[in-house]
Design a protein around this motif. Structure first.
Motif, PDB file in Angstrom:
ATOM      1  N   GLY A 101     -12.312 -25.481   8.228  1.00 16.90           N
ATOM      2  CA  GLY A 101     -11.926 -24.157   7.739  1.00 16.90           C
ATOM      3  C   GLY A 101     -11.045 -24.164   6.518  1.00 16.90           C
ATOM      4  N   GLY A 102     -10.805 -25.318   5.936  1.00 19.38           N
ATOM      5  CA  GLY A 102      -9.993 -25.376   4.724  1.00 19.38           C
ATOM      6  C   GLY A 102      -8.514 -25.216   4.949  1.00 19.38           C
ATOM      7  N   ARG A 103      -8.053 -25.407   6.193  1.00 14.75           N
ATOM      8  CA  ARG A 103      -6.621 -25.343   6.512  1.00 14.75           C
ATOM      9  C   ARG A 103      -5.967 -24.048   6.017  1.00 14.75           C
ATOM     10  N   ALA A 104      -6.611 -22.927   6.267  1.00 14.41           N
ATOM     11  CA  ALA A 104      -6.031 -21.649   5.865  1.00 14.41           C
ATOM     12  C   ALA A 104      -4.734 -21.408   6.617  1.00 14.41           C
ATOM     13  N   ASP A 105      -3.724 -20.930   5.917  1.00 16.53           N
ATOM     14  CA  ASP A 105      -2.431 -20.599   6.525  1.00 16.53           C
ATOM     15  C   ASP A 105      -2.523 -19.185   7.089  1.00 16.53           C
ATOM     16  N   PHE A 106      -2.688 -19.093   8.402  1.00 17.43           N
ATOM     17  CA  PHE A 106      -2.913 -17.785   9.013  1.00 17.43           C
ATOM     18  C   PHE A 106      -1.731 -16.854   8.800  1.00 17.43           C
ATOM     19  N   HIS A 107      -0.520 -17.359   8.952  1.00 14.90           N
ATOM     20  CA  HIS A 107       0.642 -16.481   8.841  1.00 14.90           C
ATOM     21  C   HIS A 107       0.872 -16.009   7.411  1.00 14.90           C
ATOM     22  N   ALA A 108       0.553 -16.855   6.438  1.00 14.70           N
ATOM     23  CA  ALA A 108       0.637 -16.402   5.047  1.00 14.70           C
ATOM     24  C   ALA A 108      -0.400 -15.312   4.798  1.00 14.70           C
ATOM     25  N   MET A 109      -1.605 -15.498   5.354  1.00 15.29           N
ATOM     26  CA  MET A 109      -2.643 -14.481   5.236  1.00 15.29           C
ATOM     27  C   MET A 109      -2.179 -13.177   5.862  1.00 15.29           C
ATOM     28  N   VAL A 110      -1.577 -13.261   7.045  1.00 16.61           N
ATOM     29  CA  VAL A 110      -1.115 -12.063   7.738  1.00 16.61           C
ATOM     30  C   VAL A 110      -0.075 -11.324   6.905  1.00 16.61           C
ATOM     31  N   HIS A 111       0.875 -12.050   6.360  1.00 12.50           N
ATOM     32  CA  HIS A 111       1.893 -11.387   5.535  1.00 12.50           C
ATOM     33  C   HIS A 111       1.240 -10.620   4.389  1.00 12.50           C
ATOM     34  N   ASP A 112       0.332 -11.285   3.687  1.00 16.96           N
ATOM     35  CA  ASP A 112      -0.261 -10.657   2.504  1.00 16.96           C
ATOM     36  C   ASP A 112      -1.110  -9.449   2.890  1.00 16.96           C
ATOM     37  N   LEU A 113      -1.828  -9.545   3.997  1.00 16.38           N
ATOM     38  CA  LEU A 113      -2.652  -8.416   4.419  1.00 16.38           C
ATOM     39  C   LEU A 113      -1.792  -7.258   4.916  1.00 16.38           C
ATOM     40  N   LYS A 114      -0.723  -7.574   5.629  1.00 17.31           N
ATOM     41  CA  LYS A 114       0.183  -6.504   6.061  1.00 17.31           C
ATOM     42  C   LYS A 114       0.812  -5.822   4.857  1.00 17.31           C
ATOM     43  N   ARG A 115       1.127  -6.595   3.820  1.00 15.38           N
ATOM     44  CA  ARG A 115       1.702  -5.983   2.622  1.00 15.38           C
ATOM     45  C   ARG A 115       0.683  -5.060   1.957  1.00 15.38           C
ATOM     46  N   GLU A 116      -0.590  -5.495   1.943  1.00 19.15           N
ATOM     47  CA  GLU A 116      -1.633  -4.618   1.395  1.00 19.15           C
ATOM     48  C   GLU A 116      -1.726  -3.315   2.188  1.00 19.15           C
ATOM     49  N   VAL A 117      -1.605  -3.412   3.501  1.00 18.53           N
ATOM     50  CA  VAL A 117      -1.680  -2.217   4.343  1.00 18.53           C
ATOM     51  C   VAL A 117      -0.497  -1.298   4.079  1.00 18.53           C
ATOM     52  N   ALA A 118       0.709  -1.874   4.023  1.00 16.23           N
ATOM     53  CA  ALA A 118       1.918  -1.066   3.811  1.00 16.23           C
ATOM     54  C   ALA A 118       1.901  -0.379   2.453  1.00 16.23           C
ATOM     55  N   ASP A 119       1.302  -1.032   1.460  1.00 17.99           N
ATOM     56  CA  ASP A 119       1.196  -0.432   0.130  1.00 17.99           C
ATOM     57  C   ASP A 119      -0.037   0.446  -0.016  1.00 17.99           C
ATOM     58  N   GLY A 120      -1.056   0.198   0.824  1.00 18.48           N
ATOM     59  CA  GLY A 120      -2.344   0.844   0.646  1.00 18.48           C
ATOM     60  C   GLY A 120      -2.622   1.935   1.648  1.00 18.48           C
ATOM     61  N   ILE A 121      -3.425   1.619   2.677  1.00 18.58           N
ATOM     62  CA  ILE A 121      -3.884   2.684   3.565  1.00 18.58           C
ATOM     63  C   ILE A 121      -2.755   3.332   4.358  1.00 18.58           C
ATOM     64  N   LEU A 122      -1.611   2.638   4.496  1.00 13.93           N
ATOM     65  CA  LEU A 122      -0.457   3.245   5.155  1.00 13.93           C
ATOM     66  C   LEU A 122       0.684   3.478   4.163  1.00 13.93           C
TER      67      LEU A 122
END
Length: 791
Positions: free
Chosen positions: A327-348
């Motif tokens: 899976g390319g050693r994706a950093d799940f928690h880094a992904m979560v932070h960035d996606l939550k930031r997109e949500v807080a700035d975007g749809i919410l």
């Protein structure tokens, strides 16, 4: 964890059976089904929401009125029939309730919402809704207008006046809205001018992300939040629920999304007073290591925390490294932070902005721009769904501390703003702090469950509600320790494996678990599939192929609710749009989506692709069934109240909703129960005879002999395959389950492995055979056993 002081309710279930109530399976149908559920061994029936919902609602979570039951679901007569039949059979009734929001998609269907649209802030029920009137010129913004209907001068196309059931109405296409008294003289008025005089403003639907001034359920514009923290609102929204308990129709409640409430503890206290301290569960997501507040008037959660543990104790830890490489050693928690930031700035974003508006009433020197930036970063850094700070409670304050620490590390440029915010966000009486808590859970859910779970393909059986996909497995010892704590602290909380919200049915996950036992074999198959059917996103391709293999049915033709092809296409569409990186619901990429749908068709139509899938099924199906039976027996017998989701007494190979809400063939299950148990785990063609036997045996034992399930102790094993055993004693009933079945077979089987049985003679109630502790003999018919001490 502090000790719980709440008295145990007078009536507590030993198990539940969840049914989705709808127009097709209404309460009268439920009443007719209850004798079968009793025969199955269920103790209580567990029903989806029953209050009046949006016209045609398939699920009932979009309640439009709180003073009567939904007539499409059987109404008052239907519930009376369920209650009467349940009492005769000795069953209890548990009902799902929705205190956080109401449905407003059809304004005329919700009398309170219609009244607020008609009369505005002065409406009798205006205080029931969480609306910021001051931010939009005392008008409620309704985001329904398509951009093609907005002219440069602000006029709205397809806006007309019409006479409707409620008098003169303003129509936008086929949507009807009320006209306030004195704002129009008749049908010949200019609808644009009439619209300008209303207490609401129809706006471009894109503005919901930034300019909405009513709180929603997550980002669903057609679900408006209600303020049950207000005593009069609580009373009016629970008038029918109060009748259920007053008349003895219902025994317990499941509370939907308590994290959306301003004060969950206060709400549960109110509910306890209303119901006389009845059995209540909360649909609460707990992150790893997080505890449910002991002060809450509830018997526990609906079981996602238990589900995560059961899944992980059946996953091979040796697969983590190879699957990381794949899976390319994706950093799940880094992904979560960035996606939550997109949500807080975007749809919410509108929720983030409202938090800052609320905070500025106490901290007027807080800059709007930097305030929104800092609040959004704190929401993105929040490690759990929410905290529960009030003027008297400090539950979860440590998580707020963690969020500030992480936010300061990431954004040192906002240090001064964080310093300004911190004392106010720690103040449980501050409006901004209370709203921050209501919002953090929404950001978590939208960023993680509805996005990150579709972008992290390492082992998708772990991408489940209530779980952290970065936590790969659990040791047997850690599982035992968690169960001992559960028995001590939350013995009546629910355990579950499938719900209407799970991303994959329990037996889909059980089959996908097998990939961790042979990660290199899976990597080879995945590479071949990607060569045969190239997709633009290899990560999504892995997620899609895992779903196809996990849910692959024996019968690929027509099934209740749709055939396998349409089901897999439906899953592919939802998964790629929820992932949101290549295509979205609002802006679909037709080229990308065509490629993904082409892969689905190739899986079904191309012989070369089918050959690879067949090879993978060849080494995953039987071990997957073993995992499925192990998970089911463990979930049914571990500490807590087990729930069987509708139909999951047979193989449960549903994917994400709406697939998991398909109709269930209860007649088939009746006939199979009457025919009696099979003797083999079975192969691809087996509908689940062995599982039905395991389910009904365990449910009946729990119901008929509850004294066998009052304690918890792990049971060890010795011998060459001891690591493949998960066993525990519940105080007279002893569960034995197989772990890592593929490795067990390839390693030569059980050999000399023996259980460290407690003293006495133990009989397996699944096979009616005595055991001397030899695991190979004990598990020769099934990969699980349920032992009872004789005498």
């Amino acid at each position: 964890m502090s000790a719980r002081t709440r008295a145990v309710p007078a009536r507590v279930p030993t198990s539940t059976y969840r049914l989705q109530v709808s127009a097709e399976q209404d309460l009268h149908s439920v009443a007719a089904l209850l004798p079968h559920l009793h025969d199955l061994g269920a103790d209580w029936v567990y029903l989806s929401p029953l209050l009046a919902a949006e016209p045609g609602s398939s699920h009932g979570y979009d309640v439009v009125a709180h003073d009567h039951l939904d007539p499409e679901r059987g109404g008052e007569e239907g519930l009376a029939a369920v209650a009467e039949t349940a009492r005769r059979l000795g069953l209890g009734v548990l009902v799902d309730i929705v205190p956080n929001h109401v449905g407003v998609a059809t304004p005329a269907a919700d009398p309170w919402w219609w009244e607020v649209l008609r009369h505005g802030r002065d409406a009798g029920h205006a205080a029931a809704f969480d609306v910021d009137w001051d931010t939009a010129g005392q008008r409620l913004r309704i985001p329904v207008v398509g951009e093609d209907d907005l002219a440069e001068d602000g006029t709205i196309g397809h806006l007309t006046l019409a006479l409707g059931e409620h008098g003169l109405e303003l129509h936008y296409w086929d949507q009807a809205f009320p006209v306030a008294p004195g704002t129009a003289s008749g049908l010949h008025d200019d609808p644009q001018e009439v619209h300008a005089r209303q207490h609401y403003e129809l706006v471009d639907w894109h503005r919901a992300d930034d300019d909405l001034n009513y709180r929603r359920f997550f980002a669903v514009n057609t679900l408006a939040a209600v303020r049950v923290e207000e005593p009069e609102v609580f009373a009016e929204t629970h008038v029918e629920i109060a009748r259920w308990f007053r008349e003895g129709l219902v025994d317990g409640l499941r509370v939907d999304h308590p994290d959306g409430l301003r004060d969950p503890r206060g709400y549960l206290d109110d509910l306890a007073r209303l119901t006389g301290g009845a059995y209540v569960l909360v649909e609460k997501i707990l992150e790893p290591g997080e505890e449910l507040p002991a002060s809450w008037a509830t018997e526990g959660t609906t079981g996602y925390d238990a589900l995560a543990l059961v899944d992980r104790v059946l996953v091979d830890p040796a697969g983590e490294g190879p699957l990381d490489e794949l899976g390319g050693r994706a950093d799940f928690h880094a992904m979560v932070h960035d996606l939550k930031r997109e949500v807080a700035d975007g749809i919410l974003g509108s929720e983030t902005a409202r938090i800052v508006r609320d905070l500025r009433r106490d901290v007027p020197r807080l800059p709007i721009g930097r305030g929104e930036d800092a609040v959004a970063e704190l929401l993105a850094c929040f490690p759990v769904y929410r905290s529960y700070l009030t003027p008297t409670d400090r539950d979860g304050e440590e998580h707020l501390t963690q969020a500030f620490e992480a936010a300061r590390d990431r954004r040192p440029d906002l240090a001064a703003t964080f310093d300004l915010l911190e004392p106010w966000l720690r103040d449980g009486g501050c409006d901004g702090a209370r709203r921050f808590q209501q919002t953090s859970g929404m950001v978590m859910a939208k960023g993680v469950e509805d996005c990150a779970f579709y972008r992290y393909p390492r082992l998708t059986s772990l991408n489940e509600v209530g779980g952290d996909p970065s936590v790969f497995s659990t040791t047997v010892d850690d599982f035992h320790a968690a169960m001992a704590r559960r028995q001590q602290d939350w013995p009546h909380a629910m355990t579950t494996l499938s719900t209407h919200d799970t991303k994959r049915g329990e037996d889909v996950r059980a089959r996908i678990h097998v990939l961790a036992e042979a990660p290199h074999r899976w990597a080879d198959a995945l590479e071949r599939l990607m060569d045969l059917v190239p997709l633009p996103d290899p990560g999504f391709a892995s997620l899609l192929w895992q779903a196809a293999i996990g849910a692959w049915p024996a019968d690929e033709g027509e099934q209740p609710g749709g055939d396998w092809r349409s089901r897999l296409h439906g899953y592919a569409e939802k998964a790629m749009r929820e992932a949101g990186d290549r295509t979205t619901w609002t802006e679909p990429d037709e080229t990308y989506e065509a490629a993904v749908h082409g892969a689905v068709d190739a899986a079904l139509d191309r012989e070369d692709v089918r050959e690879v899938i067949g090879e993978v099924l060849g080494w995953t199906v039987d071990p997957g069934w073993s995992n499925a039976l192990a998970a089911k027996l463990v979930a049914l017998t571990m500490p807590g109240v087990p729930d069987v989701y509708q139909g999951s007494e047979l193989w449960e190979q549903s994917l994400v909703d709406p697939d998991n809400r398909r109709p269930v063939d209860h007649d088939l299950r009746r006939s199979m129960l009457a025919a009696g148990p099979g003797s083999l785990v079975g192969g691809l063609e087996d509908p689940g005879t062995a599982k039905l036997h395991v389910v009904t045996t365990a449910l009946r034992l729990r119901r008929d002999r509850p004294g066998l399930f009052t304690t918890y102790a792990g049971v060890g094993a010795e011998g060459s395959a001891a690591d493949h055993v998960l066993a525990f004693d519940r105080g007279g009933a002893l569960t034995v389950a197989t772990r890592l079945p593929l490795g067990l077979v390839e390693g030569g089987g059980w050999g000399d492995t023996r259980l460290d049985l407690p003293p006495g003679r133990w009989r397996d109630v699944l096979t009616d055979r005595l055991t001397d502790g030899s695991v190979g003999s004990l598990l020769s018919a099934y990969p699980v056993a349920l032992l009872v001490k004789e005498g």
